[in-house]
Design an enzyme around this catalytic site. Structure first.
Site, mmCIF file in Angstrom:
data_model
loop_
_atom_site.group_PDB
_atom_site.id
_atom_site.type_symbol
_atom_site.label_atom_id
_atom_site.label_comp_id
_atom_site.label_asym_id
_atom_site.label_seq_id
_atom_site.Cartn_x
_atom_site.Cartn_y
_atom_site.Cartn_z
ATOM 1 N N SER A 1 5.530 -1.217 -10.053
ATOM 2 C CA SER A 1 4.960 -2.496 -9.826
ATOM 3 C C SER A 1 5.041 -2.504 -8.606
ATOM 4 O O SER A 1 5.852 -2.336 -7.773
ATOM 5 C CB SER A 1 5.561 -3.806 -10.622
ATOM 6 O OG SER A 1 6.923 -3.805 -10.487
ATOM 7 N N ASN B 1 5.068 -1.310 -0.521
ATOM 8 C CA ASN B 1 5.488 0.301 -0.028
ATOM 9 C C ASN B 1 7.269 0.442 -0.041
ATOM 10 O O ASN B 1 7.588 1.304 0.756
ATOM 11 C CB ASN B 1 5.132 0.479 1.532
ATOM 12 C CG ASN B 1 3.702 0.064 1.455
ATOM 13 O OD1 ASN B 1 2.890 0.528 0.893
ATOM 14 N ND2 ASN B 1 3.239 -0.610 2.621
ATOM 15 N N ARG B 2 7.831 -0.152 -1.153
ATOM 16 C CA ARG B 2 9.204 0.163 -1.125
ATOM 17 C C ARG B 2 10.309 -0.310 -0.093
ATOM 18 O O ARG B 2 11.182 0.196 -0.253
ATOM 19 C CB ARG B 2 9.737 1.541 -1.658
ATOM 20 C CG ARG B 2 8.461 2.072 -2.707
ATOM 21 C CD ARG B 2 9.058 1.449 -3.992
ATOM 22 N NE ARG B 2 7.780 1.276 -4.858
ATOM 23 C CZ ARG B 2 7.790 0.574 -6.036
ATOM 24 N NH1 ARG B 2 8.836 0.262 -6.538
ATOM 25 N NH2 ARG B 2 6.704 0.126 -6.652
ATOM 26 N N LEU B 3 9.426 -1.035 1.035
ATOM 27 C CA LEU B 3 10.612 -1.323 2.194
ATOM 28 C C LEU B 3 10.910 -2.613 1.671
ATOM 29 O O LEU B 3 10.749 -3.736 2.264
ATOM 30 C CB LEU B 3 9.907 -1.408 3.523
ATOM 31 C CG LEU B 3 9.627 -0.065 4.106
ATOM 32 C CD1 LEU B 3 9.001 -0.207 5.588
ATOM 33 C CD2 LEU B 3 10.941 0.477 4.361
ATOM 34 N N HIS B 4 12.027 -2.725 0.768
ATOM 35 C CA HIS B 4 12.506 -4.045 0.115
ATOM 36 C C HIS B 4 13.508 -4.607 1.212
ATOM 37 O O HIS B 4 13.982 -3.979 2.047
ATOM 38 C CB HIS B 4 13.100 -3.735 -0.987
ATOM 39 C CG HIS B 4 12.468 -2.929 -2.080
ATOM 40 N ND1 HIS B 4 10.945 -3.206 -2.445
ATOM 41 C CD2 HIS B 4 12.576 -1.535 -2.635
ATOM 42 C CE1 HIS B 4 10.317 -2.410 -3.159
ATOM 43 N NE2 HIS B 4 11.367 -1.393 -3.300
#
Ligand SMILES: Cc1cc2nc3c(=O)[nH]c(=O)nc-3n(C[C@H](O)[C@H](O)[C@H](O)COP(=O)(O)O)c2cc1C
Length: 215
Positions: A8, A193-196
């Site tokens: 997600s 973009n998964r740069l959490h």
């Protein structure tokens, strides 16, 4: 379907160090309020947290319990059976971790600390607020021990009902609370973009040091 395909995207605003509360407990309370406001129906428990413990031989165990209070001294309180496996683990190793997951917000909070039993008065006060059926359940159930079968469990419940008919149910001796004093918090916010974002608070003297970890 492959579970790896279930991705997600996270649209929540990100976390900036300068916008985080100086005290992580204040930050946590804000996150919990938002999770409660955004609860997903009757069976969804925003106060559910994974409690991880470690036994005397170093083996971990994890299960869900409900957070019942953040007390006046910023301790995280939950209630359980003192005869349970988790209690045996906490008796030999008081270090524990709590993890909250609020999927609808793309958020996780992890809290490390040390745990001790609440005093009897705190346990009794909370026990009195529980529905009678939960009180009787606590009397009837020998948590984490083998039961002969469903029937035996129901018989124990019926016996507890009969024993306390027309009376208040007393707090079982082997039931009560634990309070976790936090030493570390991690606030995790899912981002595009998964740069959490991962913001950590570490105890430093009387205050807290804030840092950011790679996602
Ligand atoms: C949503 C949810 C909430 C739960 N809340 C509690 C709780 O507050 N206290 C508790 O003792 N067990 C609670 N349980 C049950 C525990 O997960 C676990 O089965 C039980 O405490 C025994 O764990 P143990 O054998 O590791 O000690 C809950 C389970 C779920 C799924």
């Amino acid at each position: 379907m492959q579970l790896g395909d279930l991705r997600s995207e996270y649209h929540q605003d990100g976390l900036l160090e300068e916008n985080m509360a100086a005290n992580p407990v204040d930050e946590f309370k804000g996150w919990l309020s938002l999770a409660i406001e955004n609860a997903l129906g009757d069976w969804y428990e925003p106060t559910a947290m994974t409690l991880a413990t470690v036994d005397s031989s170093g083996r971990p165990a994890a299960r869900i319990v409900l957070l019942k209070e953040v007390d006046g001294e910023n301790r995280f309180v939950f209630f359980t059976s003192y005869a349970s496996d988790k209690s045996a683990e906490l008796a030999t190793n008081p270090h524990a971790t709590l993890a909250f997951y609020w999927g609808q917000l793309g958020r996780q909070v992890r809290i490390d600390g040390t745990v001790e039993k609440t005093d009897r008065e705190t346990s009794a006060k909370y026990f009195a607020t529980r529905p009678r059926s939960s009180q009787l359940g606590a009397v009837a159930s020998d948590q984490s021990h083998v039961v002969a079968g469903r029937e035996a469990l129901e018989a124990a419940m019926a016996a507890a009902e009969a024993k306390y008919e027309g009376q208040e149910v007393p707090v079982p001796d082997d039931w009560g609370g634990y309070q976790l004093t936090p030493t570390r918090f991690e606030f995790w916010q899912g981002r595009m973009n998964r740069l959490h974002d991962r913001i950590v608070y570490q105890r430093e003297g009387e205050g807290w040091k804030i840092s950011r970890l790679g996602p």
